[in-house]
Design a protein around this motif. Sequence first.
Motif, PDB file in Angstrom:
ATOM      1  N   ARG A  28      -1.223   1.813 -10.047  1.00  0.00           N
ATOM      2  CA  ARG A  28      -0.261   0.994  -9.319  1.00  0.00           C
ATOM      3  C   ARG A  28      -0.078  -0.320 -10.056  1.00  0.00           C
ATOM      4  O   ARG A  28      -1.047  -0.873 -10.581  1.00  0.00           O
ATOM      5  CB  ARG A  28      -0.844   0.652  -7.938  1.00  0.00           C
ATOM      6  N   CYS A  29       1.147  -0.832 -10.042  1.00  0.00           N
ATOM      7  CA  CYS A  29       1.417  -2.140 -10.642  1.00  0.00           C
ATOM      8  C   CYS A  29       0.887  -3.208  -9.679  1.00  0.00           C
ATOM      9  O   CYS A  29       1.116  -3.123  -8.477  1.00  0.00           O
ATOM     10  CB  CYS A  29       2.921  -2.281 -10.845  1.00  0.00           C
ATOM     11  N   PHE A  30       0.160  -4.202 -10.206  1.00  0.00           N
ATOM     12  CA  PHE A  30      -0.384  -5.271  -9.362  1.00  0.00           C
ATOM     13  C   PHE A  30       0.711  -6.129  -8.761  1.00  0.00           C
ATOM     14  O   PHE A  30       0.503  -6.826  -7.786  1.00  0.00           O
ATOM     15  CB  PHE A  30      -1.300  -6.195 -10.191  1.00  0.00           C
ATOM     16  N   ILE A  31       1.897  -6.115  -9.368  1.00  0.00           N
ATOM     17  CA  ILE A  31       2.972  -6.991  -8.905  1.00  0.00           C
ATOM     18  C   ILE A  31       3.865  -6.305  -7.878  1.00  0.00           C
ATOM     19  O   ILE A  31       4.000  -6.763  -6.763  1.00  0.00           O
ATOM     20  CB  ILE A  31       3.800  -7.501 -10.114  1.00  0.00           C
ATOM     21  N   CYS A  32       4.477  -5.146  -8.247  1.00  0.00           N
ATOM     22  CA  CYS A  32       5.428  -4.507  -7.323  1.00  0.00           C
ATOM     23  C   CYS A  32       4.745  -3.438  -6.466  1.00  0.00           C
ATOM     24  O   CYS A  32       5.353  -2.889  -5.562  1.00  0.00           O
ATOM     25  CB  CYS A  32       6.608  -3.936  -8.081  1.00  0.00           C
ATOM     26  N   ASN A  33       3.471  -3.125  -6.802  1.00  0.00           N
ATOM     27  CA  ASN A  33       2.685  -2.160  -6.035  1.00  0.00           C
ATOM     28  C   ASN A  33       3.184  -0.723  -6.166  1.00  0.00           C
ATOM     29  O   ASN A  33       2.781   0.149  -5.395  1.00  0.00           O
ATOM     30  CB  ASN A  33       2.639  -2.589  -4.557  1.00  0.00           C
ATOM     31  N   ILE A  42       0.454  -4.238 -15.154  1.00  0.00           N
ATOM     32  CA  ILE A  42       1.877  -4.518 -14.914  1.00  0.00           C
ATOM     33  C   ILE A  42       2.727  -3.323 -15.370  1.00  0.00           C
ATOM     34  O   ILE A  42       2.478  -2.748 -16.433  1.00  0.00           O
ATOM     35  CB  ILE A  42       2.303  -5.848 -15.595  1.00  0.00           C
ATOM     36  N   CYS A  43       3.701  -2.949 -14.540  1.00  0.00           N
ATOM     37  CA  CYS A  43       4.524  -1.782 -14.893  1.00  0.00           C
ATOM     38  C   CYS A  43       5.653  -2.179 -15.848  1.00  0.00           C
ATOM     39  O   CYS A  43       5.973  -3.358 -15.987  1.00  0.00           O
ATOM     40  CB  CYS A  43       5.100  -1.143 -13.626  1.00  0.00           C
ATOM     41  N   SER A  44       6.257  -1.179 -16.490  1.00  0.00           N
ATOM     42  CA  SER A  44       7.280  -1.485 -17.501  1.00  0.00           C
ATOM     43  C   SER A  44       8.514  -2.131 -16.873  1.00  0.00           C
ATOM     44  O   SER A  44       9.170  -2.968 -17.495  1.00  0.00           O
ATOM     45  CB  SER A  44       7.648  -0.229 -18.284  1.00  0.00           C
ATOM     46  N   SER A  45       8.796  -1.785 -15.596  1.00  0.00           N
ATOM     47  CA  SER A  45       9.968  -2.375 -14.946  1.00  0.00           C
ATOM     48  C   SER A  45       9.745  -3.873 -14.709  1.00  0.00           C
ATOM     49  O   SER A  45      10.620  -4.703 -14.984  1.00  0.00           O
ATOM     50  CB  SER A  45      10.229  -1.639 -13.642  1.00  0.00           C
ATOM     51  N   CYS A  46       8.538  -4.250 -14.220  1.00  0.00           N
ATOM     52  CA  CYS A  46       8.234  -5.679 -14.007  1.00  0.00           C
ATOM     53  C   CYS A  46       8.217  -6.410 -15.353  1.00  0.00           C
ATOM     54  O   CYS A  46       8.716  -7.527 -15.471  1.00  0.00           O
ATOM     55  CB  CYS A  46       6.899  -5.847 -13.300  1.00  0.00           C
ATOM     56  N   MET A  47       7.637  -5.747 -16.365  1.00  0.00           N
ATOM     57  CA  MET A  47       7.526  -6.355 -17.696  1.00  0.00           C
ATOM     58  C   MET A  47       8.908  -6.701 -18.258  1.00  0.00           C
ATOM     59  O   MET A  47       9.089  -7.758 -18.859  1.00  0.00           O
ATOM     60  CB  MET A  47       6.809  -5.363 -18.615  1.00  0.00           C
TER      61      MET A  47
END
Length: 241
Positions: A28-33, A42-47
Amino acid sequence: MHCCDICRKYGILSVMLRFFYENFIPSRCFICNEFGEVNHGICSSCMSQIKPISEPVCDVCGRAIGSPGICISCQADPPAFDRLLGAACFEGVLKDVIHSFKYHRKTAFKKVLARILYDSLPKDADIDQITFVPLHWTRLATRGFNQASLIASELGKYMGVRIRFDALKKTRRTDPQVGLNQKQRLKNVRGSFKANGVEGKSVLVVDDVITTGATAKEVARVLKKAGARYVLVAGVGRVVQ
Ligand SMILES: [Zn+2]
Ligand SMILES: [Zn+2]
């Protein structure tokens, strides 16, 4: 090498579990979950939402200017640092990442933050030592870690440059800089750092966020006073007014 059979058995088991976890359990991405392709939390979309500083910027203070070169204010009153740069705009996703990293102990972000910083550094920078903006020991005791030192340690691995943990020392506790203008910030940090072991060296000072550049000016001043030849101050996020 393992000291006994049990150690060897459990050592191999832990490697297998880790391999399984990293390759077959979605992260899971720590930001968008969201689940997805997650790298260091961090996921590629948030990055992809992290915004670089728009060029051209001043060759010295790194602020966005109309044309390449050195801005009027750096020409009129050259700062103590040779160069100040921020890797990306301190807003949106990057603001969330740095906030989680600093205040919610999501230290897994240190690798991605160091990578963002590494990618923004001038490739011709000839750095002898990497150090970071230190915290006063009382603040370090409360927070438990210095966010800038974690990023600097990772950056040192990417660059293959030695990290100095004692090049700068915060000798006096200062009030938080939040809510102060640049003049007040400079006054607040003035005389609160000490530098050593940098004579003739080219030093890179890492910080998490560059706001007005007041801290950068003060650490550069003490590093130059201690004999540093070149001072580059680099922050992952930069507040863009
Ligand atoms: Zn995400
Ligand atoms: Zn400038």
